[in-house]
Design a protein around this motif. Structure first.
Motif: not given
Ligand code: BGC
Length: 788
Positions: A171-183
């Motif tokens: 969840l964190r390293e793959y699926y959430l990471q693009p959101f994290e970077i953009a946020v």
């Protein structure tokens, strides 16, 4: 207006009303308090502003159709995406739209996802960076964006009722990471929650991702809103971290939420948070309502062309047929040269300002040609045009052959069943290639397709869905005005069977989607499993060549010299990967950490410098519930693709002694034999979820018309639903299979009864939805779940 001041003067009811939309595209106003109603609308590759009421896909005001995300990501060019975002924002200002619904950064778990054309990449860093650049561009104009669909929304099948089940590291390293970077890099004004659940918790009220992670860890300051009709129990959603439910539904949940407030199930503080976030959004973006700004249509068309020019990928040029010489008359084959496929179907489908076709662009460039359509997109099964086209092929005349996926193959709302192109396109290509090797194949599709004739082809260009000016960009590339510089933002597997989740993706598993492969998706899987692929992630050719030298790693700074070693100017995407060589846990072969696109004149050398952060050497330890740095060696790699590593350097990190590897011994994560199993998934620290198909007697508001269609009243209701959608949208029975219509009908039968109510603009009240559920259950046996 002053958001805080207004909030302080509002009653609980007024505040709650702000947390639900007004209609399909507007937020609630409060005239007495001086709060105007602002408009939010699609997105994400240009503005789709619908004239008149309702959700329908037609009748949008003309706007610039920019390349779709799957195309623009191939540019790997942050400046370009920023420029595109700015142009999109300007169109919103002209049209008095406060928020554009996009971009989408969901990962491409499988090439079959019907909506992949709306997503950037299979890599979280590339997707996140592209999104951040686009968002910054839009928001520079004062208009807001909506980063979507948060989160783990990777298939269209059962999209409104499914649950994506996965472990915390993935969840964190793959699926959430693009959101994290953009946020973190662009602070989008809004974020749109996904339709799906995550580990059976609805995304719309998922406190783990909305509150713990998005707000508390990443510092998101904007509005979290639902996807259209994707809300669940409203007060629970608000408690989870949601601020706004869309679309408007005549305050469907107001009474229930007020009651919940009185019963102490939702606090004033939570209501204040949500209402204040909405008010602040209105405060920031209401200026569009009074603007008389007009954008320049020609300039925006030129931006769309520039993005296409930087994104089109040269996949093969083994005989150096390209660039073509413009004094030779080519034979153009394929109706897509006349009727380009330049955008996808669904909510992103817009009405272009000015559409270039390949033929009209050749005319404009003064290039003469012969033309045979070879197939008709409207009736893709009709083979009668193939022979006439093939008869014209003569080795001495270059052929430019347009093939790909027609509109019917890719859409929001459904997934592809195979990676194949239409039979007619394959036959046409095979027959043309039998007669000549002087053939430039131009592919138009939103995602990868199988290329059974690849070995016979010498020259292939991938245009993806390159927007309204994609065709004129193609002419510039084919005739050498610009050297291609796009690199693939996703792997092209040889066959769908090679995809790690091919056996289960959108097929056997109903609502419960178990991510058994963890983070081994895309090149993380293919490179680790050493699989042959058609074209690797990050791959793309140019008319020139590049040399790499002098790699230096100093602290967190990496620099490398790149030289244009060919005879023409061109651009190279320099890719920085890290390979974790410690034995702390399982790791992918390599993972992209940074990239830079550099333009070089023939013979020129530039030093490219990129940063690596501490996080770039960390992984998420499920055991420690935190990102950790493992002690040991890491390889810093500079590549021209994920598989074409030019230079490496070893870095030693003085981190923690961690051993999470032993438990994976002999598992799929070590051998990559076959496909991952439930036991493999368990090793990641999560239990796969299974759920029986819902049965009569157990239906709830969360079930769909599709769920109840087998028997009795449910069967009747299913039929009525289809008729009602057709009648509401004016779709004739004979037109029901057309892709946009099919999507609307499929969406309606796949939406939960609760969602139906939310999308009905107040017509289907919740009590009516509950009554229909009761009827479907049969009166003699009330729903067991509902009784609870
Ligand atoms: C889509 C969203 C879109 C919304 C409004 C939904 O069905 O999933 O991406 O923004 O509709 O059109």
């Amino acid at each position: 207006m002053n958001a805080e001041e207004i909030l302080s003067k509002m009653s609980i009811k007024e505040k709650l009303m702000l947390t639900s939309g007004l209609d399909f595209w507007h937020l609630v106003s409060n005239e007495e308090k001086g709060v105007p109603s602002i408009m939010v609308t699609d997105g994400p590759h240009g503005l789709r502003k619908k004239e008149g009421p309702g959700m329908g896909i037609g009748d949008a005001v003309p706007s610039t159709a920019f390349p779709t995300a799957s195309c623009s990501a191939c540019s790997w060019d942050k400046e370009l995406l920023h420029e595109m975002g700015k142009a999109m924002g300007e169109e919103c200002v002209q049209e008095k739209v406060s928020v554009i619904l996009g971009p989408g950064v969901n990962m491409k778990r499988s090439p079959l996802c019907g909506r992949n054309f709306e997503y950037f990449s299979e890599d979280p860093v590339l997707a996140g960076e592209m999104a951040a650049a686009l968002i910054n561009g839009v928001q520079e104009t004062g208009v807001g964006t909506s980063l979507k669909h948060f989160a783990v929304n990777n298939q269209e099948t059962f999209r409104m009722t499914g649950s994506s089940n996965l472990d915390e590291r993935t969840l964190r390293e793959y699926y959430l990471q693009p959101f994290e970077i953009a946020v973190k890099k662009s602070q989008p004004m809004t974020i749109m929650t996904a339709y799906n659940k995550i580990n059976n918790v609805p995304s719309s009220g998922n406190s783990h991702i909305l509150t713990d992670i998005l707000r508390n860890e990443w510092g998101f300051k904007g509005v979290a809103l639902t996807d259209w009709g994707g809300g669940h129990c409203h007060y629970e959603d608000l408690n989870g971290g949601l601020d706004l439910e869309m679309p408007g539904n005549k305050q469907l949940y107001l009474k229930e939420t007020l009651k919940a407030y009185e019963a102490g199930k939702i606090s004033e503080e939570t209501i204040n948070r949500a209402a204040l976030n909405v008010l602040k959004l209105i405060e920031k973006t209401e200026f569009v309502l009074n603007s008389d700004y007009k954008y320049n249509v020609e300039e925006h068309h030129a931006v769309a062309k520039k993005v296409a020019l930087g994104s089109i990928v040269l996949l093969k040029n083994s005989k150096n047929i390209l660039p073509l010489n413009n004094d030779v008359k080519p034979l153009i084959i394929g109706e897509m040269a006349e009727k380009p496929r330049y955008q996808g179907a669904g909510s992103s489908h817009l009405n272009p300002q000015k559409l270039d076709t390949f033929l009209s662009s050749l005319d404009a460039a003064g290039i003469t040609y012969d033309y045979e359509k070879g197939y008709e997109s409207a009736n893709v099964k009709d083979e009668s045009f193939i022979d006439a086209a093939v008869a014209k092929v003569d080795k001495s005349q270059p052929v430019i052959l347009f093939i790909g996926l027609t509109d019917d193959y890719e859409s929001e709302g459904s997934d592809r069943l195979t990676m194949a192109m239409p039979e007619t396109h394959i036959k046409l290509a095979e027959k043309v290639l039998e007669k000549s090797d002087n053939v430039v194949i131009v592919l138009s599709a939103g995602s990868p397709v199988e290329l059974p004739f690849e070995a016979k082809a010498t020259t292939i260009l991938d245009a993806y869905l390159s927007g309204e000016a994609g065709a004129s960009a193609l002419v510039d590339i084919i005739y050498g005005k610009v050297s291609p510089s796009g690199k693939l933002a996703e792997t092209w597997p040889l066959s769908i069977n090679d995809v790690q989740c091919s056996e289960t993706y959108a097929l056997k598993e109903r609502n419960q989607v178990n991510y058994r492969e963890g983070f081994f998706a895309g090149y993380r899987y293919y490179n680790s499993a050493k699989m042959n692929v058609q074209y690797p992630f990050g791959y793309g050719l140019s008319y020139t060549t590049f040399g790499y030298s002098n790699l230096k790693v100093k602290g967190n700074k990496v620099s490398v010299d790149v030289t244009n070693t060919g005879k023409v100017d061109g651009a190279e995407v320099v890719q920085l990967y890290v390979a974790n060589k410690t034995k702390a846990s399982i790791f992918a072969e390599n993972e992209l950490r940074n990239f830079e696109k550099v333009f070089l004149k023939a013979g020129e050398t530039k030093t490219v410098t990129m940063e690596l952060s501490d996080r770039d050497f960390q992984f998420y330890s499920v055991e420690k519930n935190a990102y950790v740095t493992a002690k040991g060696e890491y390889e810093v790699q500079i590549g021209a693709s994920s598989r074409d590593i030019k230079l490496t350097a070893t870095v030693t990190k003085d981190g923690e002694e961690i051993n999470e590897l032993e438990k994976f011994a002999g598992s799929w994560f070590e051998t990559f034999n076959g496909k991952p199993t439930d036991d493999d998934m368990r090793l990641l620290g999560v239990e796969p979820i299974y759920e029986k198909a819902p049965r009569k007697g157990d239906y709830t508001l969360e079930n769909t018309a599709l769920d109840v269609k087998e028997k009795g009243f449910g069967k009747f209701f299913f039929g009525i639903m289809q008729l009602a959608v057709r009648a509401a949208l004016g779709i004739k029975k004979s037109e029901a299979d057309q892709i946009q219509n099919k999507m609307m009908i499929d969406s309606a039968i796949n939406i939960s009864f609760r969602g139906m109510s939310a999308m009905s603009n107040g017509i289907m009240k919740l009590w009516l939805a509950s009554f229909i559920v009761k009827c479907c259950n049969g009166f003699s046996k009330p729903s067991k779940k509902e009784e609870k």
